[in-house]
Every structure is written in structure tokens, then in C-alpha cells.
Design an enzyme around this catalytic site. Structure first.
Site, PDB file in Angstrom:
ATOM      1  N   PHE A 276      -6.363  -3.636 -37.283  1.00 13.98           N
ATOM      2  CA  PHE A 276      -5.801  -3.477 -38.632  1.00 13.98           C
ATOM      3  C   PHE A 276      -4.336  -3.049 -38.581  1.00 13.98           C
ATOM      4  O   PHE A 276      -3.541  -3.408 -39.437  1.00 13.98           O
ATOM      5  CB  PHE A 276      -6.610  -2.439 -39.412  1.00 13.98           C
ATOM      6  CG  PHE A 276      -8.097  -2.716 -39.415  1.00 13.98           C
ATOM      7  CD1 PHE A 276      -8.585  -3.963 -39.771  1.00 13.98           C
ATOM      8  CD2 PHE A 276      -9.010  -1.739 -39.049  1.00 13.98           C
ATOM      9  CE1 PHE A 276      -9.947  -4.230 -39.768  1.00 13.98           C
ATOM     10  CE2 PHE A 276     -10.374  -2.004 -39.038  1.00 13.98           C
ATOM     11  CZ  PHE A 276     -10.848  -3.249 -39.395  1.00 13.98           C
TER      12      PHE A 276
ATOM     13  N   ARG B  75      -9.398   8.698 -27.431  1.00 18.99           N
ATOM     14  CA  ARG B  75      -9.022   9.048 -28.809  1.00 18.99           C
ATOM     15  C   ARG B  75      -9.221  10.540 -29.066  1.00 18.99           C
ATOM     16  O   ARG B  75      -8.543  11.130 -29.909  1.00 18.99           O
ATOM     17  CB  ARG B  75      -9.796   8.205 -29.832  1.00 18.99           C
ATOM     18  CG  ARG B  75     -11.289   8.396 -29.784  1.00 18.99           C
ATOM     19  CD  ARG B  75     -11.998   7.656 -30.915  1.00 18.99           C
ATOM     20  NE  ARG B  75     -13.423   7.544 -30.640  1.00 18.99           N
ATOM     21  CZ  ARG B  75     -14.348   7.418 -31.570  1.00 18.99           C
ATOM     22  NH1 ARG B  75     -14.014   7.376 -32.838  1.00 18.99           N
ATOM     23  NH2 ARG B  75     -15.615   7.316 -31.243  1.00 18.99           N
TER      24      ARG B  75
ATOM     25  N   SER C 132     -12.752   8.648 -37.420  1.00 18.68           N
ATOM     26  CA  SER C 132     -12.731   7.704 -36.294  1.00 18.68           C
ATOM     27  C   SER C 132     -11.464   7.818 -35.454  1.00 18.68           C
ATOM     28  O   SER C 132     -11.500   7.646 -34.244  1.00 18.68           O
ATOM     29  CB  SER C 132     -12.827   6.265 -36.800  1.00 18.68           C
ATOM     30  OG  SER C 132     -14.051   6.060 -37.438  1.00 18.68           O
TER      31      SER C 132
ATOM     32  N   GLU D  14      -2.738  -0.819 -45.067  1.00 14.50           N
ATOM     33  CA  GLU D  14      -2.092  -0.710 -43.755  1.00 14.50           C
ATOM     34  C   GLU D  14      -0.633  -1.166 -43.785  1.00 14.50           C
ATOM     35  O   GLU D  14       0.199  -0.648 -43.037  1.00 14.50           O
ATOM     36  CB  GLU D  14      -2.856  -1.516 -42.699  1.00 14.50           C
ATOM     37  CG  GLU D  14      -4.215  -0.934 -42.313  1.00 14.50           C
ATOM     38  CD  GLU D  14      -5.354  -1.418 -43.197  1.00 14.50           C
ATOM     39  OE1 GLU D  14      -5.099  -2.258 -44.090  1.00 14.50           O
ATOM     40  OE2 GLU D  14      -6.499  -0.965 -43.004  1.00 14.50           O
TER      41      GLU D  14
ATOM     42  N   ASP E  58     -19.461  -3.103 -33.056  1.00 16.83           N
ATOM     43  CA  ASP E  58     -18.880  -3.691 -34.275  1.00 16.83           C
ATOM     44  C   ASP E  58     -18.534  -5.172 -34.094  1.00 16.83           C
ATOM     45  O   ASP E  58     -18.400  -5.903 -35.065  1.00 16.83           O
ATOM     46  CB  ASP E  58     -17.628  -2.926 -34.701  1.00 16.83           C
ATOM     47  CG  ASP E  58     -17.983  -1.650 -35.463  1.00 16.83           C
ATOM     48  OD1 ASP E  58     -19.148  -1.509 -35.877  1.00 16.83           O
ATOM     49  OD2 ASP E  58     -17.086  -0.805 -35.638  1.00 16.83           O
TER      50      ASP E  58
ATOM     51  N   HIS F  68      -9.162   2.548 -31.623  1.00 14.13           N
ATOM     52  CA  HIS F  68     -10.154   1.561 -31.218  1.00 14.13           C
ATOM     53  C   HIS F  68      -9.440   0.324 -30.696  1.00 14.13           C
ATOM     54  O   HIS F  68      -8.856  -0.427 -31.474  1.00 14.13           O
ATOM     55  CB  HIS F  68     -11.045   1.168 -32.401  1.00 14.13           C
ATOM     56  CG  HIS F  68     -12.023   2.228 -32.817  1.00 14.13           C
ATOM     57  ND1 HIS F  68     -11.663   3.545 -32.995  1.00 14.13           N
ATOM     58  CD2 HIS F  68     -13.349   2.165 -33.107  1.00 14.13           C
ATOM     59  CE1 HIS F  68     -12.735   4.252 -33.368  1.00 14.13           C
ATOM     60  NE2 HIS F  68     -13.767   3.440 -33.442  1.00 14.13           N
TER      61      HIS F  68
ATOM     62  N   ARG G  28     -12.246   3.969 -28.018  1.00 15.60           N
ATOM     63  CA  ARG G  28     -13.321   4.600 -28.764  1.00 15.60           C
ATOM     64  C   ARG G  28     -14.356   5.277 -27.860  1.00 15.60           C
ATOM     65  O   ARG G  28     -14.823   6.376 -28.144  1.00 15.60           O
ATOM     66  CB  ARG G  28     -14.018   3.545 -29.611  1.00 15.60           C
ATOM     67  CG  ARG G  28     -15.340   3.991 -30.195  1.00 15.60           C
ATOM     68  CD  ARG G  28     -16.026   2.858 -30.958  1.00 15.60           C
ATOM     69  NE  ARG G  28     -17.358   3.279 -31.347  1.00 15.60           N
ATOM     70  CZ  ARG G  28     -18.468   3.032 -30.644  1.00 15.60           C
ATOM     71  NH1 ARG G  28     -18.386   2.360 -29.511  1.00 15.60           N
ATOM     72  NH2 ARG G  28     -19.633   3.454 -31.059  1.00 15.60           N
TER      73      ARG G  28
END
Lengths: 277, 328
Positions: B91, B18, B45, B66, B125, B117, B175
């Protein structure tokens, strides 16, 4: 003004809609007939900037049919406006036709976007409006929605986003025919609060009779100069213009038989006599 | 392709893919004023803070909308801009799939869907944030290109390639910080796989940062006298069919490796192609039809059978099958 010219076009569009859906054997007459005056105002009432000879003209206004099941009405209007031949209308929904059941912008390049899943048009319009502001273009974006699709979460996300970005070049229109497949929009999911929702979100709301050219044209002209997102809430009659279809939910997504079509066309032709010069 | 000391794991620089995206999108922003970025409340992020600070007029904070974000991006693309829309894969594109399908893919809108991610390696998470179905979903959608880089350097290259390509692209980044083992000057092309390490016994076809685990496995296997070819397969769709066929013919056995469900993933794409064109035994390293859980990414890779130990195990299995296959 009595808008005879526009009424005549609207009558012709309604006849086309009945012929197309009957020939196809399927389609959505109710919601196509309810939005005819809205479309005719936009395309023939000097509201939208467009050029049928140059359909991708950079400065054109963008029109999005978010309630894409009203495609027969849009196809008939675009044909009437000179984008493509009238004969092609009868290919609606047939194999290899450019006129898909719901518009496909790749096959049929006279629409701005493909559609068919409700709740998507408003935010596509927001993307176009943001692009216009960023590129310093002064074209405007018009999005025609149904009242049923106000239930879609994505529509509500778009309602927020348009206000956040203070879009002064976006006009949402709701064809409020008050009926969706399973019944009344009021009963199914709080249809009576649609106007309140737009107001509460920070939109300007203009209410009109969606079959009255004078009210529609005045609303569009006014909306163009309002410096925030505008929702034109147009009360309409589902199936408008064909007596046995009016306000009948069963005509949401059913084609008339040849016999029913004949009755409908006779009614419409009788109506047309009023507008003959 | 590989840097000189690629096998000295402890000495390699580590960076997340990323971060490669974040550097490349900033560079693209400088070069092309049509590049715009949309983000759903994950600016830091998804590594678009620098872009936001340098080009505030071209950065659109969409909050947690989104579905709206995908549609706005489509509308922008249809008006000539090149939107990169950024979130976590769970998402976007999983959370806004119907918008991605109709308004981006069916519309052939020039939108780049960026996930920072992806995979079980997202880590602590837990399962809700670990997208391990996204490759299967996205490669089933017509008009969609699906790309995932093996390291930081390749992440920059796939971002630039996606911007040049006119059409919808799904960019799958990760990530966690992982080794940089490819050369700055090696090239990336949509539709091309690369042989990182030659070998005659088995072809290990991997994608994402697990390519490095495959390399480690190959190193160890050499000590057992097994010579594995390592193929980095960043272009999951379109697939480099010529290269896949070439390596299948040479090694006559394949192990696929991905941080994703086995069902429908990159390995499925390989198996589908190979079964029709040059059937050889295949084994799959991936998530086996379950959700993930919390833990650091190395622990998760060990627990869910994605690391070099398990890759070696699968190589031994496929070689047994290959022996039987060849005797038929």
C-alpha cells in the site's frame, strides 16, 4: 479603490509570461495567465507574509503552487517581489536553468515544494498546516490548485484530511478556468460539482471572480479568520489578457510563435496604458 | 556480530523485525519531539500503538489515504519534523508511488517510509499483501535510501540510523517472528554490509530474515567441505561496494538471497556492481517472476525456493560455474 497598482503589476506579469514561454518554445500559457490576479493578490495585496531578503524566514506564510504548470506566473511574481533577478526569467526551461518547467525546490529555493504531478499540493499543505499547529506557529498555508486536479483521488483524500484535523490555517484556492487538456472540466469529469463537493466534505467555500482584486482580497482576508479549511473558488478565464488565447484549450500547453507573441505583447501594452499614472 | 549459540535454532528467541521498529520508534519519540508518526489504519500491525499511546499529539491516523499520508508526511518534513509513515509495502510505497517519487524523493523531504509487512513471508493474506517488488522500485528512485534488517536487534538499529539520517529512507520490515541471532552491541551503519561468518569458497550475500537461512545453509555446507562466507547486506542502497568487492575477490563466486523478486532486487544491485568491477559467477535466490499465495511463511519459503535447502543448491551450482570460470 480601483487597484491600479495591482492591475499594473498583473499586466507586467502577463507580459513576462508571454516573453518567457515564447523564449522557451514550450510551456503553459493558458493556466499561467488565468492565475495572475490570484498570485498578485497574495504577493502584493498584503495577504502573504514573506521576506525576499530572507526567503526561509521561519514565520513566513507557505504558498504552494499545486497546479505547478503555472510555474511561469509564479516565477514572474517571485521575481517582481524581489526574490531573484528579472533577467533570469528568460532562462525558463533551458538546460542548466534554475527555472525548471515545473518548480524544483532544490534548484530554486524560493518555492516551498517541487511539483508537477497534479493532486499533490493540497496534502503537502496539510502537512505544513499540521506542523504549524503542532509547533504552535501562526503562519498560514495557501495552496493554489486547478479545477482539473480536483479529479485526482489524492486531492479528495486531502479534502477529507483537512476537515478531520479542523485546519484553521489552510486556505485552498481553485483557479477554475474550466478547461483541461482534453476539453471542458465539466464534460470530462463532473467539474460542475466541485463547489458542492467541498461543501459536502465540510469546507467553507467562498466564490469569487478570480480576476477581480476587490473580491479576491476580501475573500483572502475573510478566509484567514475562518476557523476551518476554506476553499476560495475563483472563476477565471484560461488565457486571460490575450484575446486569441482566452477560453481556448489549445493554449493549455503550447508556446506562441514570435509573431503571435508580438501581437499578445502589443495587446498587453495597450492595456497597460490604462494603468499609467 | 553473531551471538554465541546462533546455530542452535530451537533455543533462539524469535521476534519480528517490525517489533524492533516498534520499540525503537517509541525510544526515538522520547528523545526527539520532532519525531512524528503517520499511519494508514494499521496501527497495531505496524507496531506504532505504543508510540500513539505515549505521544498522541504526535501520532496522525490517516485512515486509508495512503497518497494523502505520503504528501502530508512530505509537508511535515519540509516544516522541520521527522515523519515516519507506516503501512504495508503493497500500500505504501507501492500504492502511493507517484507521491513518494515526486513529493518525498524529488523534494528530498526527510520522510521515513516504513513497511511492516514485506516479502512473500507475509504469509496467509496471500499475493495481494506480499510486496515482492518494492526493493526494485525503491532502489530505482534517486535520493532514496533502502534498508532492511536481518533480525529484531538490527531492526532497532536501522530505525535509529534512519532517524539520524537527513533524507528519504525506505525501511523494509517483516511481519513474521524469526530468530534473533545478532548481538545487541554490534553496530549498524547506512552503507555498510557485515561479514557474519568467514569462508573461502563462496560468498552468500543476503538481506532480511533470510540471512538466518543462509547461515543454516553455511552450517550444513561445512559438512560437505564447502566453506561459505555469509554477508548480511542491510543497506541495499547505498550499497557497501568496498565490502562486496572484497568478498568477491576472496571467494570468486556469489549467491544472493532475498525475499523479493530476482528481477531488480538486492541481487540485481550486487550483479550490476560486480559485472562492472570484478566479474565472478553469481546465482540468485529470490522469487522467480511470479506472485505468491497463501500459506505460512515457512511453507512459502520452501515452495518458492527461498530456504536453506535451495540456498545450498544454488551454492553447488555457482561452485560448478566457478570451476569452469577459473579454467577459462
Amino acid at each position: 479603490m480601483d487597484f491600479l497598482h495591482l492591475k499594473k503589476i498583473a499586466n507586467q506579469i502577463r507580459q513576462d509570461i508571454i516573453k518567457m514561454i515564447t523564449e522557451a518554445g514550450s510551456g503553459h500559457p493558458g493556466g499561467s495567465l488565468s492565475c495572475v490576479e490570484i498570485l498578485v493578490s497574495l504577493y502584493f495585496g498584503d495577504i502573504l507574509k514573506y521576506d525576499p531578503q530572507n526567503p526561509h524566514w521561519e514565520e513566513r506564510d507557505r504558498f504552494i503552487l499545486s497546479k505547478a504548470h503555472g510555474a511561469p506566473a509564479l516565477y514572474a511574481v517571485l521575481s517582481q517581489a524581489g526574490f531573484f533577478s528579472h533577467n533570469e526569467l528568460l532562462t525558463l526551461r533551458k538546460i542548466n536553468s534554475r527555472l525548471q518547467g515545473h518548480p524544483d525546490r532544490i534548484k530554486f529555493p524560493y518555492v516551498e515544494t517541487s511539483g508537477g504531478a497534479l493532486g499533490q499540493g493540497l496534502s503537502i499543505g496539510i502537512g505544513m498546516a499540521l506542523a504549524a499547529l503542532y509547533q504552535k506557529k501562526d503562519w498560514q498555508v495557501f495552496v493554489l490548485m486547478s479545477d482539473g486536479e480536483q479529479e485526482e483521488g489524492s486531492t479528495m483524500e486531502g479534502m477529507l484530511c483537512a476537515v478531520k484535523y479542523k485546519l484553521n490555517n489552510l486556505i485552498g484556492i481553485i483557479d477554475a478556468n474550466r478547461l483541461q487538456i482534453d476539453g471542458s472540466v465539466d464534460e470530462i469529469m463532473e467539474g460542475k460539482t466541485i463547489k458542492k463537493r467541498y461543501l459536502a466534505f465540510g469546507w467553507e467555500v467562498i466564490e469569487v471572480n478570480g480576476h477581480n482584486f476587490s473580491e479576491l482580497l476580501n475573500a483572502f482576508k475573510k478566509a484567514k479568520n475562518i476557523q476551518k479549511p476554506v476553499c476560495i473558488f475563483a472563476s477565471t478565464i484560461k488565457g486571460k489578457g490575450v484575446s486569441f488565447m482566452e477560453n481556448k484549450v489549445q493554449w493549455h500547453g503550447k508556446a506562441p510563435t514570435t509573431k503571435e507573441a508580438k501581437i499578445a505583447l502589443e495587446e498587453l501594452k495597450e492595456e497597460a496604458k490604462k494603468y499609467a499614472n | 556480530m553473531l551471538i554465541e549459540n546462533w546455530n542452535q535454532k530451537d533455543k533462539l528467541q524469535i521476534k519480528a523485525t517490525r517489533d524492533g521498529f516498534g520499540e525503537a520508534i517509541l525510544e526515538l519519540g522520547k528523545q526527539n519531539s520532532n519525531i512524528v508518526v503517520l499511519c494508514a489504519d494499521l496501527t497495531e500491525s505496524t507496531r506504532v500503538s505504543d508510540f500513539k499511546n505515549n505521544f498522541p499529539e504526535r501520532f496522525f491516523e490517516m485512515g486509508l489515504t495512503e497518497q494523502n499520508m505520503a504528501l502530508v508526511a512530505a509537508g511535515m518534513a519540509l516544516s522541520g519534523l521527522i515523519p515516519f509513515m507506516c503501512s504495508f509495502a503493497v500500500f505504501s510505497p507501492i500504492g502511493n508511488l507517484t507521491q513518494v517519487r515526486v513529493s518525498i524523493a524529488y523534494n528530498q523531504a526527510n520522510v521515513k517510509i516504513v513497511s511492516s509487512h514485506s516479502g512473500i513471508s507475509v504469509g496467509e493474506d496471500g499475493a495481494t499483501h506480499q510486496a515482492i517488488e518494492d526493493i526494485a522500485i525503491m532502489r530505482a528512485i534517486p535520493n532514496m535510501v533502502v534498508l532492511t534488517p536481518c533480525d529484531f536487534e538490527e531492526a532497532k538499529k536501522i530505525t535509529i540510523a534512519a532517524a539520524k539520517y537527513n533524507g528519504p529512507v525506505y525501511l523494509r520490515f517483516e511481519r513474521q517472528k524469526t530468530p534473533i541471532f545478532t548481538k545487541k552491541e554490534s553496530t549498524f551503519e547506512i552503507g555498510k554490509a557485515q561479514i557474519l561468518k568467514d569462508g573461502k569458497d563462496v560468498a552468500i550475500i543476503a538481506c532480511g530474515s533470510l540471512v538466518y537461512e543462509a547461515l543454516l545453509a553455511a552450517n550444513d555446507l561445512e559438512k560437505e567441505g564447502i566453506y561459505a562466507m555469509i554477508i548480511n547486506n542491510p543497506s541495499i542502497k547505498p550499497l557497501d561496494e568496498n565490502k562486496i568487492l572484497e568478498v568477491a575477490k576472496k571467494t570468486r563466486s556469489i549467491v544472493t538471497v532475498e525475499d523479493h523478486q530476482i528481477k531488480g532486487g538486492m541481487g540485481s544491485a550486487i550483479a550490476q556492481f560486480i559485472s562492472q568491477n570484478f566479474p565472478v559467477p553469481i546465482e540468485f535466490v529470490g522469487i522467480n517472476d511470479c506472485f505468491g499465495e497463501s500459506g505460512n511463511f515457512e511453507e512459502l519459503r520452501a515452495k518458492f525456493n527461498l530456504d536453506s535447502h535451495y540456498i545450498k543448491e544454488k551454492v553447488r551450482q555457482v561452485l560448478k560455474k566457478k570451476g569452469r570460470f577459473n579454467k577459462r
